[in-house]
Design a protein around this motif. Structure first.
Motif: not given
Length: 741
Positions: A297-315
């Motif tokens: 479904f996705i490539t390694d480059d897309e994984i790198k982009t996703a992992m570079s995004q800040p994690p969700a901090r939900a209340k």
């Protein structure tokens, strides 16, 4: 040879009668051991190769025989197992209702609450979110769920044999976690129809229902039903609810990393919820990303982009000031249309840009000054001239406390109640320039004192209101009568029960911030009642209107002359009185401060030609703040919010007619001799600013909802500003008293 031949002939045993009493015996030649070769002449057995029967028996005891026996018994056991399984399926299947009666249960109704701009404020209902079509979701969501939960979803027939075998092997190996073999279709069947207990009967029924689902619906329909109903933790059912819960956005807009996090929650929604354990949720999301890559479904480059995004901090709970509004809306919806049985769309009067500015104003003030001032909570409500609520914040943080302090909490308003006392005084003939003596006063056993415990002597009503003098307010209540003050307050919009006693002058009867604010709105809209409301329209998702409010013809509750006088007096509160911190650059504003005993509550309620806004600061447990007055934190927060709310708008003066002293002379002023003498020696002429200019149509609101000042005001019903001077009653003067006129 003949004898030898005879000896070798086979002798068949016979069971004849005994001869001569001899017993039946076998000859030595007949006594041959079983399995031994024949022995010639009675000699030793011949050596040589084993016989074929012996070779066969030996081969059957080797590896080949074992394998043949295994195959044989496997077939036998498989047949019997299949028969037994068929019997179990038939038995439990017979206990289920007829397939012709099966149907997908209705999804619990959802109430989508939107602002005047159409922006979603919140969803309410068991699911916590609306249902979305598969094509409306972010494409990453179904991809992530299929990759981690059921990679062969589009190829199996409801049950995945390979998945079952994989799960059995994985669960049998030591040190491996428990793995389920259920497909998405089976999980949907379980969620829709079955209880969660793990029994053979439930598993059989799950399989049968999965077959039925696959036969009845397409794969896309099954996947959409699953994604709209599955539990994602933190009281969120369905991807839309989960997306808004964790990311404060629609499932239409989630990115790759967020979709992976949502899919990862399905393994253990409560334990992996980012509201509970963000690190565990993020680690699971990375596993999902790897599965998406393996599935193509996705490539390694897309994984790198996703992992570079800040994690969700939900209340830990739904957050945002709009949630207070949503709770309030649900109370109104039930009162307006009864029990919610179908999906609804509720259009509100809330302006989300104003809502966010209101929340920011309170949080900034509390963050900056709350701790040192010992103020832990605040609330704000802002309405237009029709009573439509444009912004409402019920507390500091909805995630920590869901109690709506703006609408449900009732507290003493303090001096913020005084405008109703002064309206009562004006209605019996007093004027802003009328004079009363600020001096110690005793009413029964009650001796009201001013905030600074000082007395100023003769003062005008305008000055007394601007400086919030308690003695003058108490004196006015006794002149007009407490019952009249109560009637005026109720007429303008106060709905709470009020105590008709002298202390009502100081706001000792409890009211909510919402009703207090709405009761100020007649001052800004020309004298018309502003019934507070937040629901504009209730419709079905396809647009059928179930309810629509109508506040187009409000009753007039104040004459234009009284409105003009009050606007002039309340403007002085901000210009030179206790509300100086609320001054707005370029805008004419009016309002009143309020502080209760021991600094338990502090309020400021004020208005412009666009909005009427009330602000409260205090503590839930009623403990005292550190000398916080209505002119302090509340006035500052009011200023910050109103400045942001009016940004980009063309300043306009307060609506209604300008104050005219001649117009106030329609009823005789009821004055005491002392008051008249005080006024003689303290003339009021020349002490007041020029009357405000006539209102003009405001410029475009820059995206905000239309304000009351842009709506034509109905003709007056109370008072008559066109009365001629001859019709007006002449005011009594000291000379009249001396001359007896």
């Amino acid at each position: 040879m003949a004898g030898r031949g005879k000896a070798n002939e086979r002798v068949e045993p016979t069971f004849e009668e005994r001869r001569g009493g001899d017993d039946f015996r076998l000859s030595a030649g007949d006594r041959v051991a079983r399995g031994s070769p024949a022995v010639k002449g009675g000699g030793k057995p011949k050596s040589g190769k084993p016989s074929r029967s012996r070779q066969k028996r030996r081969s059957e005891g080797g590896l080949g025989g074992f394998l043949r026996r295994m195959v044989y018994w496997s077939i036998v056991l498989g047949l019997w197992g299949g028969i037994g399984l068929a019997g179990i399926v038939a038995y439990y299947g017979a206990r289920m209702p007829s397939a012709s009666t099966w149907s997908i249960p209705e999804r619990p109704p959802n109430v989508k609450i939107v602002s005047v701009e159409g922006e979603v404020i919140a969803n309410r209902g068991i699911t916590g979110g609306e249902a979305l079509a598969l094509e409306d979701m972010s494409p990453y969501i179904p991809q992530a769920v299929i990759a981690i939960e059921d990679r062969r979803f589009y190829s199996h027939f409801g049950v995945d044999p390979f998945g079952l075998v994989r799960a059995l092997i994985n669960n049998a190996l030591p040190g491996r976690g428990t793995q389920g073999g259920s497909t998405l279709t089976q999980q949907l069947a379980k969620n829709l129809f079955l209880s969660p207990e793990r029994t053979i009967e439930r598993k059989v029924q799950e399989v049968l229902l999965a077959f039925w689902l696959e036969h009845t619906y397409t794969k896309d329909q099954i996947l959409a039903m699953y994604l709209n109903r599955v539990y994602f933790g933190s009281n969120a059912y369905g991807v839309e609810a989960a997306s808004r819960r964790y990311f404060n956005k629609s499932a239409r807009d989630v990115n790759l990393g967020e979709a992976a996090l949502l899919a990862g929650l399905l393994k253990a929604p409560s334990r992996l919820s980012p509201a509970r354990d963000p690190e565990a949720a993020e680690a699971r999301a990375q596993v999902v990303l790897g599965a998406m890559r393996d599935a193509g479904f996705i490539t390694d480059d897309e994984i790198k982009t996703a992992m570079s995004q800040p994690p969700a901090r939900a209340k830990r709970y739904w957050s945002g000031a709009g949630q207070y509004v949503a709770d309030m809306v649900m109370d109104d919806v039930r009162a307006l249309i009864g029990t919610v049985e179908d999906d609804l769309v509720v259009e509100t009067t809330i302006d989300m840009s104003l809502e966010k500015k209101a929340e920011a104003a309170l949080i900034d003030t509390l963050s900056r000054d709350g701790e040192k001032s010992k103020a832990s909570q605040a609330a704000l409500v802002s309405i237009d001239g029709t009573g439509a609520i444009r912004a409402l914040v019920g507390g500091r943080d909805y995630a920590e406390s869901q109690f709506n302090r703006a609408a449900k909490a009732k507290r003493q308003p303090g001096s913020a109640f005084k405008p109703f006392v002064y309206v009562s005084a004006l209605e019996i003939g007093l004027r802003p320039e009328s004079v009363r003596n600020d001096a110690p006063i005793r009413i029964g056993k009650w001796t009201p004192e001013n905030y600074d415990q000082k007395y100023r002597g003769p003062v005008t009503l305008t000055s007394a209101l601007a400086n919030s003098l308690n003695t003058i307010a108490a004196e006015l209540v006794m002149e007009v009568g407490p019952e009249h003050v109560v009637k005026v307050a109720h007429r303008l919009g106060i709905e709470s029960e009020l105590q008709a006693n002298a202390s009502i002058a100081l706001g000792t009867s409890e009211v909510s911030l919402l009703e207090l604010t709405s009761a100020y709105a007649p001052f800004m809209n020309g004298g018309y009642k502003a019934t507070p409301h937040v629901v504009r329209r209730i419709t079905t998702p396809d647009g059928k209107i179930l309810y629509e409010n109508d506040y187009a013809n409000p009753p007039q509750v104040l004459s234009e002359q009284i409105v003009a006088a009050m606007n002039m007096m309340l403007t002085q509160v901000i210009e030179g009185g206790t509300g100086k911190n609320a001054r707005l650059k370029g805008w004419q504003a009016a309002g009143k401060t309020g502080t209760t005993q021991s600094f338990r509550d502090a309020l400021f309620v004020g208005y412009t030609s666009n909005l009427t806004t009330g602000v409260w600061f205090g503590n839930d447990d009623g403990t005292s703040m550190r000398k916080v007055t209505g002119g302090g934190l509340p006035a500052k927060a009011w200023h910050d919010f109103m400045t942001a709310a009016h940004s980009g708008l063309t300043p306009t003066p307060l609506g209604g007619v300008p104050y005219d002293r001649q117009d106030m002379q329609q009823q005789p002023e009821q004055l005491s001799i002392g008051s008249i003498i005080s006024e003689v020696f303290s003339p009021a002429e020349g002490r007041y600013p020029a009357a405000p200019a006539p209102p003009v149509a405001p410029a475009a609101t820059g995206g905000h909802a239309p304000r009351m000042s842009q709506v034509p005001i109905p003709p007056g019903e109370v008072g008559d500003r066109n009365a001629t001077p001859a019709q007006a009653t002449r005011r009594t003067t000291l000379l009249d008293i001396i001359t007896g006129q």
